[in-house]
Motif scaffolding. Structure first.
Motif, short mmCIF file in Angstrom:
data_model
loop_
_atom_site.label_atom_id
_atom_site.label_comp_id
_atom_site.label_asym_id
_atom_site.label_seq_id
_atom_site.Cartn_x
_atom_site.Cartn_y
_atom_site.Cartn_z
N ALA B 23 0.86 -1.18 0.00
CA ALA B 23 0.00 0.00 0.00
C ALA B 23 0.90 1.23 0.00
CB ALA B 23 -0.86 -0.02 1.25
N SER B 24 0.35 2.40 -0.45
CA SER B 24 1.22 3.57 -0.49
C SER B 24 1.60 3.96 0.94
CB SER B 24 0.49 4.73 -1.18
OG SER B 24 -0.49 5.23 -0.34
N LEU B 25 2.87 4.30 1.12
CA LEU B 25 3.34 4.64 2.46
C LEU B 25 2.81 6.02 2.84
CD1 LEU B 25 7.07 3.47 2.30
CD2 LEU B 25 5.11 2.27 3.26
N PRO B 26 2.31 6.18 4.04
CA PRO B 26 1.82 7.49 4.43
C PRO B 26 2.96 8.51 4.51
CG PRO B 26 1.69 5.92 6.26
CD PRO B 26 2.13 5.15 5.07
N PRO B 28 5.32 11.56 6.06
CA PRO B 28 5.75 11.72 7.44
C PRO B 28 4.69 12.43 8.30
CG PRO B 28 7.53 12.29 5.95
CD PRO B 28 6.32 12.03 5.09
N GLY B 29 4.39 11.82 9.43
CA GLY B 29 3.42 12.43 10.37
C GLY B 29 2.05 11.81 10.28
N ALA B 31 0.91 8.73 9.81
CA ALA B 31 0.59 7.44 10.44
C ALA B 31 0.25 7.59 11.92
CB ALA B 31 1.76 6.47 10.27
N SER B 32 0.77 8.65 12.56
CA SER B 32 0.50 8.83 14.00
C SER B 32 -0.97 9.15 14.28
CB SER B 32 1.35 9.96 14.58
OG SER B 32 2.69 9.57 14.74
N CYS B 33 -1.67 9.73 13.31
CA CYS B 33 -3.04 10.24 13.56
C CYS B 33 -3.98 9.16 14.07
CB CYS B 33 -3.65 10.84 12.30
SG CYS B 33 -2.64 12.12 11.54
#
Ligand SMILES: Cc1cc2nc3c(=O)[nH]c(=O)nc-3n(C[C@H](O)[C@H](O)[C@H](O)COP(=O)(O)OP(=O)(O)OC[C@H]3O[C@@H](n4cnc5c(N)ncnc54)[C@H](O)[C@@H]3O)c2cc1C
Lengths: 426, 98
Positions: B23-26, B28-29, B31-33
């Motif tokens: 899957a496309s990598l999120p 920076p920042g 993924a924490s959400c």
């Protein structure tokens, strides 16, 4: 013959070599796509990482090695101690993790061979990996505090790993007579959940105020300053006047030894014999990290802040409480955020790419009373080999906020727990 | 030599195929959400849904948190850690997650 070019023998060999090489390359690529990643520890860090790896690249073979069939979460365990919540609400199984395609091995990892790249588990099985993620959380340093060993913890519970210890502390509070003294011994930094002891003090104070109002609580602290200090102290003044006494390091609060036969905590300045003693001892990374050779002199694991790869051993990544994550505190939120960043880095590395520097967030809520929440937040990024605070961001809840704000933070704390546990286990 | 050059050309293509399955990598920042904002957040949750929301809306709400024009408990402290250039790809990625 026309003068169409006929391949010479030399050229044919060249083509054959090309095909052979490209086959070799594609086999390697397939091997990478189906690479084996083992994650040790199925807590907030490990279970999140295993699931994220599988979501980011479904072709990866992801194995989660976790010793307990059920995970018992620490966040909100202070509520359990104060009698406001059942331990059941803290417990999660691994069925959903497994049904998402992660192979769950319900055993303890006992050995890691970083040169052969294998992990041995309790029944003697040996599992091979291309990349290993360690997320074993903490171990308590028994004997770092004279008198405090595993046997002593059965009388003076730490309750710093949730489960039976949490319930033991709760039973002791319930059994205590009104007018008793409860002590909490707090270690020096670093340890799991910096604001945790003060949240615990608050919720125990809430219990005492409601059920045993003649009782007292004393915090014997090996530090002078602590997380969200002003917020906690101003709330204690307002909610629990005269009930909580804190003795800081410079006031002689550091516990030097304990005697579990008499429930006594000894500081340089005196002895406190109390009815209930909650002793939170010094800690270090979970033992398997040391076995893998990933810990340094401090007992924790230093890592590359971009990939979370160990600075001691290669192809091994460490996330969560076990790692030294610069400014990031040892929290479930941090472990979960690090897990997702580490998964992205591992997927990229296995595909031969270069991981992008991550940006991470941490938010930690503490309850001072069931309807009174406060929080600390931070934003972190790699800087000078560490995860450093992003300047201008983060900080604690305002000191002068109205009660409605505190109520909202308490509600958010509960929603946070439901959301994060759903992401990790649900 | 020729073969080698050929192989080098192939290698990156295959390496890309390797990641194509991913899957496309999120950015920076991003993924924490999901630590707070559940991917499948019910409308009744105390914490609002952000996945699948309009990207421009996410950027403008975050900007308002950052400059304090929109009241918040914790988000103002977090939004201050992100520049506009960081917010845009995060918002676009969140918007694409349904
Ligand atoms: C009282 C208290 C309150 C807290 N409140 C909060 C809060 O409100 N918010 C917050 O964000 N954080 C909170 N925390 C902190 C949080 O619990 C930890 O930071 C978090 O659990 C760390 O995650 P982890 O994955 O590193 O370790 P853990 O969640 O502890 O997971 C480690 C796992 O590894 C397994 N394991 C270890 N060794 C092996 C082995 N050799 N083989 C197989 N399995 C192994 C263990 O069984 C365990 O399941 C609190 C902590 C405490 C004590």
């Amino acid at each position: 013959m026309d003068n169409k070019h006929r391949p010479t023998r030399r050229e044919l060999i060249g083509v054959a070599a090309t095909v052979a090489m490209s086959l070799a390359v594609s086999r390697r690529a397939i091997a990478q796509a189906g690479a084996r990643v083992i994650v040790i520890g199925g807590g907030f860090g490990g279970a999140s990482c295993a699931r994220a790896l599988k979501q980011l690249n479904p072709l990866l073979q992801v194995t989660l090695v976790e010793q307990n069939p059920t995970f018992t979460a620490c966040p909100f365990s202070n509520d359990v101690i104060a009698g406001d919540r059942s331990i059941k609400q803290q417990q999660f199984g691994y069925e959903k993790v497994a049904s998402g395609g992660v192979t769950v091995v319900a055993q303890a990892a006992t050995k890691v061979d970083t040169s052969a790249r294998t992990v041995t588990v309790a029944d003697g099985s040996v599992l091979a990996y291309d990349r290993l993620v360690l997320a074993p959380g903490i171990d308590l340093r028994f004997n770092a505090l004279p008198g405090y060993d595993e046997a002593a913890s059965e009388k003076m519970p730490h309750a710093w790993k949730a489960g039976e210890q949490t319930l033991l502390l709760r039973r002791q509070l319930e059994a205590m007579e009104d007018g008793g003294v409860v002590a909490i011994a707090v270690p020096a930094n670093p340890y799991r959940c910096p604001p945790g002891p003060y949240e615990r003090a608050s919720l125990i104070a809430h219990y005492l105020k409601t059920k045993k109002p003649r009782s007292k609580l004393i915090i014997l602290d090996a530090k002078d300053a602590f997380s969200k200090q002003h917020l906690f102290e101003s709330a204690w003044k307002e909610l629990y006047p005269g009930l909580i006494e804190r003795v800081s390091l410079s006031q002689g609060g550091k516990v030097a030894s304990v005697d579990s036969s008499t429930n006594t905590l000894v500081t340089d300045f005196g002895k406190h014999t109390v009815q209930v003693a909650n002793v939170i001892p010094p800690q270090r990374a979970g033992r398997i990290a040391e076995i893998a050779g990933a810990t340094d002199k401090s007992g924790w694991c230093s890592i590359d802040p971009v990939t979370f790869e160990s600075k001691q051993v290669s192809n091994v990544h460490i996330i969560g409480d076990a790692c030294i994550a610069g400014g990031m505190p040892k929290s479930a939120f941090s472990a979960n955020a690090q897990a997702k960043a580490c998964a992205a880095a591992v997927v990229t590395l296995l595909a031969g790419g270069t991981p992008t520097p991550p940006k991470l967030i941490n938010t930690c809520y503490s309850l001072v009373a069931p309807d009174y929440g406060i929080s600390v937040a931070g934003v972190y990024q790699p800087k000078n080999g560490l995860l450093a605070d992003t300047e201008g961001a983060g900080g604690v809840s305002p000191l002068d906020a109205p009660h409605e704000f505190r109520e909202r933070e308490a509600a958010y704390a509960r929603s946070w727990f439901d959301t994060i546990t759903a992401e990790v286990f649900g | 030599m020729k073969a080698l050059r050929f192989a080098f050309l192939i290698a990156p293509t295959i390496a890309c195929l390797g990641t194509a399955a991913a899957a496309s990598l999120p950015p920076p920042g991003a993924a924490s959400c999901s630590g707070c904002h559940g991917v499948h957040e019910p409308a009744s949750s105390a914490i609002p849904r952000i996945y699948g929301r309009d990207a421009n809306e996410i950027v403008s709400v975050m900007t308002a948190f950052r400059d304090g024009s929109r009241p918040s408990t914790v988000m103002s402290r977090i939004a201050k850690g992100f520049s506009d250039d960081e917010l845009r790809p995060i918002a676009a990625w969140l918007a694409s997650q349904k």
